[in-house]
Scaffold this active site. Structure first.
Site, PDB file in Angstrom:
ATOM      1  N   ARG A  30     -41.986 -78.734  15.684  1.00 55.14           N
ATOM      2  CA  ARG A  30     -41.519 -77.878  14.580  1.00 55.14           C
ATOM      3  C   ARG A  30     -41.732 -76.386  14.883  1.00 55.14           C
ATOM      4  NH1 ARG A  30     -39.875 -82.343  13.461  1.00 55.14           N
ATOM      5  NH2 ARG A  30     -39.874 -83.349  11.430  1.00 55.14           N
ATOM      6  N   SER A  72     -39.212 -83.001   4.706  1.00 52.82           N
ATOM      7  CA  SER A  72     -40.684 -82.981   4.698  1.00 52.82           C
ATOM      8  C   SER A  72     -41.144 -81.613   4.219  1.00 52.82           C
ATOM      9  CB  SER A  72     -41.238 -83.181   6.103  1.00 52.82           C
ATOM     10  OG  SER A  72     -40.825 -84.405   6.616  1.00 52.82           O
ATOM     11  N   GLU A 116     -43.820 -76.672   5.526  1.00 55.20           N
ATOM     12  CA  GLU A 116     -42.828 -76.590   6.612  1.00 55.20           C
ATOM     13  C   GLU A 116     -41.741 -75.561   6.317  1.00 55.20           C
ATOM     14  OE1 GLU A 116     -39.725 -79.570   7.716  1.00 55.20           O
ATOM     15  OE2 GLU A 116     -41.365 -80.341   8.921  1.00 55.20           O
TER      16      GLU A 116
HETATM   17  N1  EPU Z   1     -46.862 -92.562   4.423  1.00 58.38           N
HETATM   18  C1  EPU Z   1     -47.536 -93.023   3.314  1.00 58.38           C
HETATM   19  N2  EPU Z   1     -47.085 -92.638   2.072  1.00 58.38           N
HETATM   20  C2  EPU Z   1     -46.014 -91.838   1.916  1.00 58.38           C
HETATM   21  C3  EPU Z   1     -45.325 -91.349   3.050  1.00 58.38           C
HETATM   22  C4  EPU Z   1     -45.771 -91.735   4.313  1.00 58.38           C
HETATM   23  O1  EPU Z   1     -48.521 -93.748   3.419  1.00 58.38           O
HETATM   24  O2  EPU Z   1     -45.667 -91.544   0.776  1.00 58.38           O
HETATM   25  C5  EPU Z   1     -47.281 -93.020   5.745  1.00 58.38           C
HETATM   26  C6  EPU Z   1     -46.261 -93.979   6.319  1.00 58.38           C
HETATM   27  O3  EPU Z   1     -46.530 -95.297   5.917  1.00 58.38           O
HETATM   28  C7  EPU Z   1     -46.419 -93.811   7.800  1.00 58.38           C
HETATM   29  C8  EPU Z   1     -46.844 -92.361   7.932  1.00 58.38           C
HETATM   30  O4  EPU Z   1     -47.291 -91.935   6.654  1.00 58.38           O
HETATM   31  O5  EPU Z   1     -47.462 -94.627   8.294  1.00 58.38           O
HETATM   32  C9  EPU Z   1     -45.737 -91.467   8.446  1.00 58.38           C
HETATM   33  O6  EPU Z   1     -44.626 -91.542   7.592  1.00 58.38           O
HETATM   34  P1  EPU Z   1     -43.100 -91.555   8.143  1.00 58.38           P
HETATM   35  O7  EPU Z   1     -42.962 -92.505   9.248  1.00 58.38           O
HETATM   36  O8  EPU Z   1     -42.207 -91.688   6.964  1.00 58.38           O
HETATM   37  O9  EPU Z   1     -42.896 -90.152   8.833  1.00 58.38           O
HETATM   38  P2  EPU Z   1     -43.388 -88.742   8.404  1.00 58.38           P
HETATM   39  O10 EPU Z   1     -44.588 -88.355   9.197  1.00 58.38           O
HETATM   40  O11 EPU Z   1     -43.537 -88.735   6.936  1.00 58.38           O
HETATM   41  C10 EPU Z   1     -41.924 -87.383  10.115  1.00 58.38           C
HETATM   42  C11 EPU Z   1     -41.089 -86.124  10.051  1.00 58.38           C
HETATM   43  C12 EPU Z   1     -39.743 -86.416   9.395  1.00 58.38           C
HETATM   44  C13 EPU Z   1     -39.019 -87.425  10.268  1.00 58.38           C
HETATM   45  C14 EPU Z   1     -39.911 -88.695  10.354  1.00 58.38           C
HETATM   46  C15 EPU Z   1     -39.338 -89.676  11.334  1.00 58.38           C
HETATM   47  C16 EPU Z   1     -42.664 -84.282   9.886  1.00 58.38           C
HETATM   48  C17 EPU Z   1     -43.324 -83.279   8.992  1.00 58.38           C
HETATM   49  N3  EPU Z   1     -41.805 -85.121   9.287  1.00 58.38           N
HETATM   50  O12 EPU Z   1     -42.148 -87.793   8.774  1.00 58.38           O
HETATM   51  O13 EPU Z   1     -38.987 -85.216   9.397  1.00 58.38           O
HETATM   52  O14 EPU Z   1     -37.764 -87.769   9.729  1.00 58.38           O
HETATM   53  O15 EPU Z   1     -41.221 -88.353  10.852  1.00 58.38           O
HETATM   54  O16 EPU Z   1     -39.457 -89.182  12.630  1.00 58.38           O
HETATM   55  O17 EPU Z   1     -42.914 -84.278  11.085  1.00 58.38           O
HETATM   56  C18 EPU Z   1     -38.335 -83.319   8.094  1.00 58.38           C
HETATM   57  O18 EPU Z   1     -38.923 -82.614   8.903  1.00 58.38           O
HETATM   58  O19 EPU Z   1     -37.764 -82.829   7.086  1.00 58.38           O
HETATM   59  C19 EPU Z   1     -38.362 -84.774   8.239  1.00 58.38           C
HETATM   60  C20 EPU Z   1     -37.842 -85.589   7.323  1.00 58.38           C
END
Ligand code: EPU
Length: 344
Positions: free
Chosen positions: A164, A233, A329
């Site tokens: 990012r 995010s 972000e």
């Molecule tokens: N989780 C929870 N509760 C929630 C949300 C997430 O427990 O309400 C847990 C999930 O179960 C999982 C972990 O947190 O174990 C990570 O969640 P997820 O896989 O949904 O990915 P993320 O870390 O929330 C990141 C990026 C997204 C991208 C996804 C997929 C960042 C800040 N965000 O999200 O990017 O689509 O991975 O690669 O790095 C964006 O930047 O706008 C964005 C959507």
């Protein structure tokens, strides 16, 4: 190039924040930047570059010249046996561009389907999802350099892409991105190491199917900005030292974590927010989405002040429970159209 006064930007930012710009101009050709920047200088106005508005926090009034990037076009600018380089106008819609590469049987960007925003913003925060970052496929970025007052190309290696982040974030007022060149693969190449993507794709290993699965995963978790205004995010996933992670993991063994190449550990902000009780919780018009706690939603005509009240409360609760500071972000702008630090 036509400069308009008092233009409402609410429809141009995906969080749907009301933001009245004192001066506004659409840029259809790179050359139009010169008279626009001259106008700003003559009228003592800062310049705010508006792309898809999917990663910005805008105040209700902005005294600045807003340049709305609308440079279009996709051109093949180089080709060899393995790769094809496409040079894309900053104003092209990112998702439509990804779909186009798939119809051309070009591999690389399928994991980045459905990310909101325009192509010109993709290098700024090096958009990434499902194990792929845009920077991996960027060959160079065409810009107008406001310091040196010239158009130039910046090679990917000089953009310093990381999670990012890029030089465009380090020097936010210096470059105006006009086009981005992507070097894509002609031979099948799939990245399936993120979560359950491999399982979702199954036996049908094709660019179309991979893209389709990514679209489905995103649609199942992330709110459509047209229905629930949001900026994706809202916080970055914090990266902490291995020592700090071990300490935290003793107390919270289920904390999702991703070891980084340098030994640090990235942890899931969504999980922290969820555990702090904010999943589906609202403070007035603004809350954290019920299916994904990392996404902040403007439920009812909120302004920037309302958004700030909610995200400060989330930050405070996460800090209290985990002793972790969450960094927002999206980019925060002040009333003079300048980028402002989230810490004040
Ligand atoms: N989780 C929870 N509760 C929630 C949300 C997430 O427990 O309400 C847990 C999930 O179960 C999982 C972990 O947190 O174990 C990570 O969640 P997820 O896989 O949904 O990915 P993320 O870390 O929330 C990141 C990026 C997204 C991208 C996804 C997929 C960042 C800040 N965000 O999200 O990017 O689509 O991975 O690669 O790095 C964006 O930047 O706008 C964005 C959507």
């Amino acid at each position: 190039m036509k400069i308009q006064q008092n233009v409402q930007l609410q429809a141009f930012n995906t969080l749907n924040l009301p933001a009245l710009a004192s001066h506004y101009c659409q840029i259809h050709q790179p050359e139009e930047l010169i008279p626009a920047l001259t106008f700003a200088q003559q009228h003592d106005l800062n310049v705010l570059v508006l792309s898809g508005g999917s990663n910005m926090l805008l105040p209700e009034k902005i005294q600045a010249l807003v340049l709305h990037m609308a440079i279009h076009g996709i051109e093949v600018t180089a080709e060899d046996a393995q790769t094809k380089t496409l040079t894309v106008g900053a104003g092209e819609v990112w998702h439509d561009f990804v779909l186009f590469t798939t119809t051309q049987q070009l591999y690389g960007l399928q994991n980045l389907a459905l990310i909101p925003g325009l192509v010109g913003a993709s290098p700024v925060q090096n958009i990434g999802a499902y194990g792929v970052e845009a920077g991996e496929f960027i060959e160079h970025v065409s810009v107008y350099d406001r310091n040196e007052q010239c158009f130039k190309q910046i090679a990917a290696a000089d953009c310093h892409f990381s999670y990012r982040h890029s030089i465009f974030k380090d020097e936010p007022n210096r470059y105006i991105i006009t086009q981005v060149s992507f070097k894509l693969l002609k031979n099948p190449s799939f990245k399936l190491n993120y979560g359950d993507l491999k399982q979702a794709v199954g036996e049908n290993l094709s660019a179309e199917n991979l893209q389709q699965q990514v679209i489905q995963i995103r649609q199942s978790k992330l709110p459509d900005p047209k229905e629930y205004p949001n900026v994706g995010s809202f916080f970055k996933n914090p990266v902490i030292t291995a020592v700090a992670y071990e300490r935290l993991a003793c107390q919270f063994p289920n904390l999702p974590h991703y070891p980084q190449p340098n030994g640090d550990v990235k942890i899931a902000a969504g999980w922290l927010i969820d555990q702090a009780g904010w999943k589906g919780k609202r403070l007035g018009a603004v809350g954290m989405f019920h299916k994904q706690a990392l996404v902040l939603v403007n439920y009812a005509q909120a302004t920037l002040v309302d958004v700030q009240a909610t995200y400060h409360a989330v930050q405070q609760d996460v800090l209290q429970k985990f002793n972790i500071h969450l960094e927002p972000e999206p980019v925060l702008f002040n009333q003079m159209g300048l980028i402002q630090s989230h810490t004040g």
